[in-house]
Motif scaffolding. Structure first.
Motif, PDB file in Angstrom:
ATOM      1  N   ILE A  27       0.815  -1.215   0.000  1.00 15.11           N
ATOM      2  CA  ILE A  27       0.000   0.000   0.000  1.00 15.11           C
ATOM      3  C   ILE A  27       0.851   1.268   0.000  1.00 15.11           C
ATOM      4  O   ILE A  27       0.454   2.285  -0.560  1.00 15.11           O
ATOM      5  CB  ILE A  27      -1.008  -0.028   1.168  1.00 15.11           C
ATOM      6  N   SER A  28       2.038   1.196   0.561  1.00 19.68           N
ATOM      7  CA  SER A  28       2.900   2.390   0.588  1.00 19.68           C
ATOM      8  C   SER A  28       3.481   2.710  -0.789  1.00 19.68           C
ATOM      9  O   SER A  28       3.967   3.816  -1.006  1.00 19.68           O
ATOM     10  CB  SER A  28       4.024   2.214   1.610  1.00 19.68           C
ATOM     11  N   TYR A  45      -6.261   2.404  -8.649  1.00 18.90           N
ATOM     12  CA  TYR A  45      -6.106   1.540  -7.470  1.00 18.90           C
ATOM     13  C   TYR A  45      -6.235   0.072  -7.868  1.00 18.90           C
ATOM     14  O   TYR A  45      -5.408  -0.765  -7.477  1.00 18.90           O
ATOM     15  CB  TYR A  45      -7.141   1.914  -6.414  1.00 18.90           C
ATOM     16  N   SER A  57       1.073  -4.051   3.931  1.00 22.57           N
ATOM     17  CA  SER A  57       1.737  -2.862   4.446  1.00 22.57           C
ATOM     18  C   SER A  57       2.948  -3.375   5.205  1.00 22.57           C
ATOM     19  O   SER A  57       2.819  -3.857   6.335  1.00 22.57           O
ATOM     20  CB  SER A  57       0.805  -2.065   5.358  1.00 22.57           C
ATOM     21  N   TYR A  80     -11.219   6.377   1.180  1.00 19.48           N
ATOM     22  CA  TYR A  80     -10.000   5.626   1.462  1.00 19.48           C
ATOM     23  C   TYR A  80      -8.775   6.329   0.864  1.00 19.48           C
ATOM     24  O   TYR A  80      -7.772   6.514   1.539  1.00 19.48           O
ATOM     25  CB  TYR A  80     -10.134   4.201   0.908  1.00 19.48           C
ATOM     26  N   ARG A  83      -7.983   9.407   2.788  1.00 22.73           N
ATOM     27  CA  ARG A  83      -7.413   9.075   4.094  1.00 22.73           C
ATOM     28  C   ARG A  83      -5.940   8.680   3.950  1.00 22.73           C
ATOM     29  O   ARG A  83      -5.090   9.155   4.726  1.00 22.73           O
ATOM     30  CB  ARG A  83      -8.207   7.921   4.720  1.00 22.73           C
ATOM     31  N   ILE A  84      -5.630   7.880   2.978  1.00 21.17           N
ATOM     32  CA  ILE A  84      -4.239   7.476   2.743  1.00 21.17           C
ATOM     33  C   ILE A  84      -3.393   8.687   2.374  1.00 21.17           C
ATOM     34  O   ILE A  84      -2.275   8.843   2.858  1.00 21.17           O
ATOM     35  CB  ILE A  84      -4.155   6.400   1.639  1.00 21.17           C
ATOM     36  N   HIS A  88      -0.068   9.991   4.388  1.00 20.63           N
ATOM     37  CA  HIS A  88       1.248  10.072   3.750  1.00 20.63           C
ATOM     38  C   HIS A  88       1.727  11.492   3.515  1.00 20.63           C
ATOM     39  O   HIS A  88       2.919  11.760   3.590  1.00 20.63           O
ATOM     40  CB  HIS A  88       1.250   9.309   2.427  1.00 20.63           C
TER      41      HIS A  88
END
Length: 91
Positions: A27-28, A45, A57, A80, A83-84, A88
Motif C-alpha cells: 500500500i505504501s 487503485y 503494508s 480511502y 485518508r491514505i 502520507h
C-alpha cells in the motif's frame, strides 16, 4: 481493467491466511492522483493492486471490506484514497 462481479467476489472471499504476501501490492507503493476524477482513481487503485480487498503494508497483510450502506464503492474508495493521502502527505 475490467473485472466481473464473479472475479470481485472471489477476491473478496479470499482467505487472508492463504494469501501470498509476495504477490500482494504494498500500500505504501501505491500512487493515486488526487486531481483525477474518482472513477480514474478507483481504476488506478485496481490496476496497481490487482485485488481491491487484499494488500500488504510492510510485513502485514490487510483485508478490506466495503459496506453496503448509503455509500457505494465509489464513495468508500474516494474516502480511502483521501485518508491514505492525509496519512502520507498530511493535510
Amino acid at each position: 481493467m475490467g473485472m466481473t462481479m464473479e472475479e470481485l467476489q472471489k477476491m473478496r472471499d479470499a482467505d487472508i491466511m492463504e494469501a501470498d504476501r509476495a504477490q500482494l501490492a504494498d500500500i505504501s507503493d501505491l500512487k493515486i492522483d488526487r486531481e483525477e476524477p474518482v472513477e480514474n482513481r478507483i481504476r488506478s487503485y485496481l490496476e496497481q493492486t490487482g485485488n481491491p480487498f487484499l494488500v500488504k503494508s510492510g510485513e502485514y497483510i490487510l483485508k478490506f471490506s466495503y459496506g453496503e450502506k448509503e455509500k457505494d464503492m465509489n464513495d468508500r474508495m474516494a474516502e480511502y484514497v483521501e485518508r491514505i493521502a492525509r496519512i502520507h502527505w498530511g493535510s
